[in-house]
Design a protein around this motif. Structure first.
Motif, PDB file in Angstrom:
ATOM      1  N   LEU A   1      -7.926   5.513  76.172  1.00  0.00           N
ATOM      2  CA  LEU A   1      -7.151   4.823  75.148  1.00  0.00           C
ATOM      3  C   LEU A   1      -7.713   3.419  75.030  1.00  0.00           C
ATOM      4  CD1 LEU A   1      -4.800   4.195  73.246  1.00  0.00           C
ATOM      5  CD2 LEU A   1      -3.333   3.902  75.266  1.00  0.00           C
ATOM      6  N   THR A   2      -8.329   3.122  73.893  1.00  0.00           N
ATOM      7  CA  THR A   2      -9.039   1.853  73.770  1.00  0.00           C
ATOM      8  C   THR A   2      -8.677   1.108  72.493  1.00  0.00           C
ATOM      9  OG1 THR A   2     -11.255   0.839  73.752  1.00  0.00           O
ATOM     10  CG2 THR A   2     -11.040   2.960  72.646  1.00  0.00           C
TER      11      THR A   2
ATOM     12  N   GLY B   1     -10.713  13.531  75.590  1.00  0.00           N
ATOM     13  CA  GLY B   1     -10.485  12.944  74.280  1.00  0.00           C
ATOM     14  C   GLY B   1     -10.354  11.436  74.401  1.00  0.00           C
ATOM     15  N   ILE B   2     -10.576  10.728  73.293  1.00  0.00           N
ATOM     16  CA  ILE B   2     -10.473   9.273  73.274  1.00  0.00           C
ATOM     17  C   ILE B   2      -9.636   8.857  72.065  1.00  0.00           C
ATOM     18  CG2 ILE B   2     -11.712   7.072  73.118  1.00  0.00           C
ATOM     19  CD1 ILE B   2     -14.157   8.428  74.328  1.00  0.00           C
ATOM     20  N   ILE B   3      -8.602   8.064  72.316  1.00  0.00           N
ATOM     21  CA  ILE B   3      -7.816   7.470  71.244  1.00  0.00           C
ATOM     22  C   ILE B   3      -8.412   6.094  70.952  1.00  0.00           C
ATOM     23  CG2 ILE B   3      -5.550   6.623  70.532  1.00  0.00           C
ATOM     24  CD1 ILE B   3      -5.628   9.647  70.817  1.00  0.00           C
ATOM     25  N   VAL B   4      -8.935   5.915  69.742  1.00  0.00           N
ATOM     26  CA  VAL B   4      -9.549   4.656  69.317  1.00  0.00           C
ATOM     27  C   VAL B   4      -8.586   3.970  68.355  1.00  0.00           C
ATOM     28  CG1 VAL B   4     -11.537   3.599  68.161  1.00  0.00           C
ATOM     29  CG2 VAL B   4     -11.856   5.637  69.592  1.00  0.00           C
TER      30      VAL B   4
ATOM     31  N   PRO C   1      -0.644  -3.650  72.390  1.00  0.00           N
ATOM     32  CA  PRO C   1       0.400  -3.028  73.201  1.00  0.00           C
ATOM     33  C   PRO C   1       1.537  -2.393  72.386  1.00  0.00           C
ATOM     34  CG  PRO C   1       0.894  -5.345  73.000  1.00  0.00           C
ATOM     35  CD  PRO C   1      -0.363  -5.089  72.186  1.00  0.00           C
ATOM     36  N   PHE C   2       1.310  -2.083  71.103  1.00  0.00           N
ATOM     37  CA  PHE C   2       2.376  -1.503  70.290  1.00  0.00           C
ATOM     38  C   PHE C   2       2.658  -0.065  70.740  1.00  0.00           C
ATOM     39  CE2 PHE C   2       0.296  -4.561  67.260  1.00  0.00           C
ATOM     40  CZ  PHE C   2       1.252  -5.554  67.434  1.00  0.00           C
ATOM     41  N   LYS C   3       3.932   0.273  70.805  1.00  0.00           N
ATOM     42  CA  LYS C   3       4.319   1.552  71.404  1.00  0.00           C
ATOM     43  C   LYS C   3       3.762   2.753  70.650  1.00  0.00           C
ATOM     44  CE  LYS C   3       8.826   2.318  69.180  1.00  0.00           C
ATOM     45  NZ  LYS C   3      10.256   2.598  69.437  1.00  0.00           N
ATOM     46  N   GLU C   4       3.498   2.582  69.344  1.00  0.00           N
ATOM     47  CA  GLU C   4       3.024   3.714  68.546  1.00  0.00           C
ATOM     48  C   GLU C   4       1.752   4.335  69.120  1.00  0.00           C
ATOM     49  OE1 GLU C   4       5.700   1.334  66.032  1.00  0.00           O
ATOM     50  OE2 GLU C   4       3.960   0.795  67.269  1.00  0.00           O
TER      51      GLU C   4
ATOM     52  N   THR D   1      -0.941   8.872  71.931  1.00  0.00           N
ATOM     53  CA  THR D   1      -1.695   9.386  73.074  1.00  0.00           C
ATOM     54  C   THR D   1      -0.930  10.491  73.780  1.00  0.00           C
ATOM     55  OG1 THR D   1      -2.699   7.197  73.373  1.00  0.00           O
ATOM     56  CG2 THR D   1      -2.883   8.742  75.206  1.00  0.00           C
ATOM     57  N   LEU D   2       0.340  10.249  74.051  1.00  0.00           N
ATOM     58  CA  LEU D   2       1.155  11.257  74.733  1.00  0.00           C
ATOM     59  C   LEU D   2       1.263  12.537  73.905  1.00  0.00           C
ATOM     60  CD1 LEU D   2       4.052   8.952  76.000  1.00  0.00           C
ATOM     61  CD2 LEU D   2       2.234   9.959  77.396  1.00  0.00           C
ATOM     62  N   SER D   3       1.471  12.379  72.607  1.00  0.00           N
ATOM     63  CA  SER D   3       1.640  13.537  71.733  1.00  0.00           C
ATOM     64  C   SER D   3       0.343  14.316  71.563  1.00  0.00           C
ATOM     65  CB  SER D   3       2.162  13.069  70.369  1.00  0.00           C
ATOM     66  OG  SER D   3       2.209  14.137  69.449  1.00  0.00           O
TER      67      SER D   3
END
Length: 205
Positions: free
Chosen positions: A111-112, A134-137, A146-149, A154-156
């Protein structure tokens, strides 16, 4: 009782990849105090993070040039020479990553906060980026830490349980935001500290 960790979430810049705009601007200023003033007042971290959240680099550059025309040359250097801000891999952390990737009990993702326009440059340079499941960009998601979305995405996307996930980031702000959602966290300082912290979660490398 803490639930066993089954997923490790890595930040990239500052944890696995040495990224620093000083690699471009230190030679320009030849004075750290002047360089740091430029980062604090012109090409700020907030400005850069806006691009990490999907704002177009070309527009961001023009916005700043209009606002600070006396610094046009330096502003254009920021993304014009962005690739030079990439140092090497942080070897000790990459070794830890490899060990975790090879352990079948862990899912390992990233997560970047990273502009979608510049991330392909890193992908070409660092082979280990292909190891992740996988990578969340952030730039692709149009939101950032740091926004919760972005944590919820990432969790979903990877079907993760927060209490069974462990997030590693060099920015305490980002760790604290993840913890508010029930995700375990390690505030990264260096590879040795990371190894010791993983042991506290009963993760042996």
């Amino acid at each position: 009782m803490m639930k066993p960790i089954n997923t490790i979430i890595f930040d990239l810049g500052g944890v696995l990849i040495d990224w620093n705009p000083a690699y471009v601007f230190r030679d320009v200023f030849q004075d750290d105090e002047k360089m740091n003033w430029f980062f604090d007042n012109i090409c700020t971290s907030d400005w850069n993070e806006n691009q990490d959240a999907g704002y177009p680099i070309s527009q961001a550059t023009e916005d700043l040039v209009v606002k600070y025309p006396d610094y046009e040359r330096l502003i254009r250097m920021y993304y014009g020479q962005w690739e030079k801000m990439l140092g090497g891999e942080i070897i000790g952390t990459v070794r830890i990553l490899k060990s975790l990737i090879e352990d079948p009990q862990y899912k390992v993702v990233a997560l970047t906060n990273w502009s979608s326009e510049t991330f392909p440059i890193a992908q070409k340079r660092f082979e280990f980026l292909s190891w992740f499941e996988g990578i969340i960009v952030s730039g692709e998601e149009k939101t950032r830490k740091p926004f919760k979305e972005i944590y919820e995405i990432t969790l979903s996307r990877f079907n993760l349980q927060p209490e069974c996930s462990l997030f590693i980031d060099d920015n305490l702000r980002n760790i604290e935001a993840a913890q508010k959602l029930g995700i375990n966290g390690i505030h990264f300082k260096d590879p040795d500290q990371l190894g010791e912290s993983l042991e506290k979660f009963q993760i042996n490398i």
